[in-house]
Design a protein around this motif. Sequence first.
Motif, short mmCIF file in Angstrom:
data_model
loop_
_atom_site.label_atom_id
_atom_site.label_comp_id
_atom_site.label_asym_id
_atom_site.label_seq_id
_atom_site.Cartn_x
_atom_site.Cartn_y
_atom_site.Cartn_z
N LEU A 38 16.44 -68.52 -104.49
CA LEU A 38 17.29 -69.70 -104.34
C LEU A 38 16.63 -70.72 -103.42
O LEU A 38 16.61 -71.92 -103.72
CB LEU A 38 18.66 -69.30 -103.80
N GLN A 39 16.05 -70.25 -102.34
CA GLN A 39 15.34 -71.15 -101.43
C GLN A 39 14.16 -71.80 -102.14
O GLN A 39 13.93 -73.01 -102.02
CB GLN A 39 14.87 -70.39 -100.20
N ALA A 40 13.41 -71.04 -102.91
CA ALA A 40 12.26 -71.58 -103.64
C ALA A 40 12.69 -72.56 -104.72
O ALA A 40 12.00 -73.55 -104.99
CB ALA A 40 11.44 -70.45 -104.25
N LEU A 41 13.85 -72.31 -105.34
CA LEU A 41 14.36 -73.20 -106.38
C LEU A 41 14.69 -74.58 -105.80
O LEU A 41 14.58 -75.58 -106.48
CB LEU A 41 15.58 -72.56 -107.05
N GLY A 42 15.12 -74.58 -104.53
CA GLY A 42 15.37 -75.85 -103.86
C GLY A 42 16.70 -76.49 -104.19
O GLY A 42 16.88 -77.69 -103.97
N THR A 43 17.63 -75.72 -104.72
CA THR A 43 18.96 -76.23 -105.05
C THR A 43 19.95 -75.09 -105.02
O THR A 43 19.57 -73.93 -105.17
CB THR A 43 18.97 -76.91 -106.44
N GLU A 44 21.22 -75.41 -104.84
CA GLU A 44 22.28 -74.41 -104.93
C GLU A 44 22.77 -74.26 -106.37
O GLU A 44 23.54 -73.37 -106.68
CB GLU A 44 23.45 -74.81 -104.03
N HIS A 45 22.31 -75.14 -107.25
CA HIS A 45 22.75 -75.15 -108.65
C HIS A 45 21.92 -74.15 -109.46
O HIS A 45 20.75 -74.40 -109.75
CB HIS A 45 22.61 -76.56 -109.24
N VAL A 46 22.51 -73.04 -109.81
CA VAL A 46 21.84 -72.01 -110.60
C VAL A 46 22.58 -71.85 -111.91
O VAL A 46 23.79 -71.62 -111.92
CB VAL A 46 21.82 -70.66 -109.84
#
Length: 190
Positions: free
Chosen positions: A65-73
């Motif tokens: 999640l941190q690597a994705l850079g967003t809370e939107h999954v």
Amino acid sequence: MNFRKLVTITDEIVEEMGEPVSPPTRRAAAIAVIANPFAGRYEKDLSALTEIGAELGALLTQRALQALGTEHVESFGKAAIVGEGGEIEHAAAILHPKLGAPMRAVIGGGAALVPSAKKRATMGAPIDVPLGHRNAAFVRSHFDAMEIRVADAPRPNEILVVVVLTESGRPAARVGGLATADIIGQDGLR
């Protein structure tokens, strides 16, 4: 749990067949390479690996999640490669009983089953982590996979465990099926 290595990979697709992908398709994988406590021997009770799965579910999902850079999954997946000294059931013990609930807790829910893959292989072997929409398995635009490979893992006495998160479906998806706007999200299917 005995870690040898933690790896994070991000993937961003900005163009597909000459067409821009807007917004870009972003995927993030978090990988743990851990010691297999049962390598080289048969063990009837695999509950120690089940508990490791619960710990890895939270840790790897937080890192992805941190690597994705967003809370939107929008979609997720999980996989494991057992080194040659282990057995497929070691991967199943990590992935299935308890890894999914901590994943869902970190990303704020998810009604669908977390797609998964597992195999036994040598160092550097790839695995395709299957992906599906987190709330509705029938959303075809999110049927995808992310290939993961760690050059020096798993060693014969190790297990490589991976969690993948995305913020969208496949780039340029256009084969129909349930649209994200039409998801009900109650049964994990639609």
